[in-house]
Design an enzyme around this catalytic site. Sequence first.
Site, PDB file in Angstrom:
ATOM      1  N   CYS A  28      -0.342   4.109   2.228  1.00 48.32           N
ATOM      2  CA  CYS A  28      -0.105   3.899   3.661  1.00 48.32           C
ATOM      3  C   CYS A  28       1.369   4.096   4.020  1.00 48.32           C
ATOM      4  CB  CYS A  28      -0.486   2.479   4.080  1.00 48.32           C
ATOM      5  SG  CYS A  28      -2.001   1.859   3.376  1.00 48.32           S
ATOM      6  N   ASP A  29       2.253   3.570   3.197  1.00 49.26           N
ATOM      7  CA  ASP A  29       3.658   3.439   3.621  1.00 49.26           C
ATOM      8  C   ASP A  29       4.648   4.316   2.861  1.00 49.26           C
ATOM      9  OD1 ASP A  29       2.790   1.522   5.415  1.00 49.26           O
ATOM     10  OD2 ASP A  29       3.087  -0.121   4.022  1.00 49.26           O
ATOM     11  N   CYS A  64       0.836  -1.206   0.000  1.00 51.13           N
ATOM     12  CA  CYS A  64       0.000   0.000   0.000  1.00 51.13           C
ATOM     13  C   CYS A  64       0.870   1.254   0.000  1.00 51.13           C
ATOM     14  CB  CYS A  64      -0.922  -0.010   1.212  1.00 51.13           C
ATOM     15  SG  CYS A  64      -1.944   1.467   1.342  1.00 51.13           S
TER      16      CYS A  64
END
Length: 304
Positions: free
Chosen positions: A136-137, A133
């Site tokens: 997200c990261d 992701c």
Amino acid sequence: MKNHKTAVIGSGPAGLTAAIYLARADLHPTVFAGTTFGGQLMLTTEVDNFPGFPEGIQGGELMDRMIQQAKKFGAEILYTDVTKTLLSKDSLTLFADEKEYTFDGLILAPGASARTLGIPSEAKFIGKGVSYCATCDGAFFRNKEIAVIGGGDSAMEEATFLTKFASKVYLIHRKDSFRASKIMQEKAMHNEKITIIYNSEIVTVLGTDKVTGITLRNTVDNTERDMQLDGVFIAIGHIPNTAIIKDQVTLNEQGYIIPMKGSETNIPGVFTAGDVDDAVYQQAITAAGEGCRAALALEKYLEA
Ligand code: NDP
């Protein structure tokens, strides 16, 4: 046979938000949380984009808090997998742990699982440089060199997005052309931070405590080489977790639920929420929003 009012299948942000709303509406939800509960956030480390946590929060802790919140309002959480469903306009029956349960209303929030490469070194580095992701990261890879694997729209979008942070992005695909839409391919191709490597697949992710590189195999001549990298983003699609409902609930070609109107499915009393019907956004916050919407829709349905 035990009778409950409502049920939720799934314990990611969609399922647990639905459970919180159903419990507060006195609809006594039973959540079939699964033996591996918590959904995909359990596979990430820090979550920085969920509103309300300006310092960030660990994915596991966020899910634990959602479970506590659902329990506080009376949701029953069963850490078991639903093995079979019999869903029709006449009855909603679930089977789990060799028991049979019937409900007046059901929210399907079983999520989708990121497709994995399936090599042993990949699992070892999840949360330590291997991610599924970018949203997200990505911010953890500021000024780092990373690779994105895949040839679809997700890979193009993630590679382009990651150039905001990374100093260099290698877009690695197993074939000599992409299946992604032309417009997204061109955006990636014209980005000077992106280098495309065709006809290549990962043999091993290298590192001890965290990712330090990969071994790549050329799919044409079978030669192998090592590359130094700080992270690997795998964007090779998702698999919706719809195996147990596939003959009852209307799905699209990829296996995602097709919502009829809002959160409704083709079966009266059965609603859908989260990644199981969303191949595009797939974010914790969009899943949570859908969980809320499905619970309110189910409440209205039961009132009527
Ligand atoms: P796709 O299924 O479209 O693409 C998956 C890619 O991963 C393919 O290139 C495939 O290769 C590759 N792949 C699959 N398995 C492996 C493997 N084991 N090893 C290496 N490579 C592998 O998935 P996406 O997530 O990209 O897209 C899903 C859907 O969401 C699509 O309909 C897409 O259009 C949509 N989407 C739309 C966006 C937008 O409009 N903004 C953004 C993101 C997604 P191969 O080509 O060789 O099969």
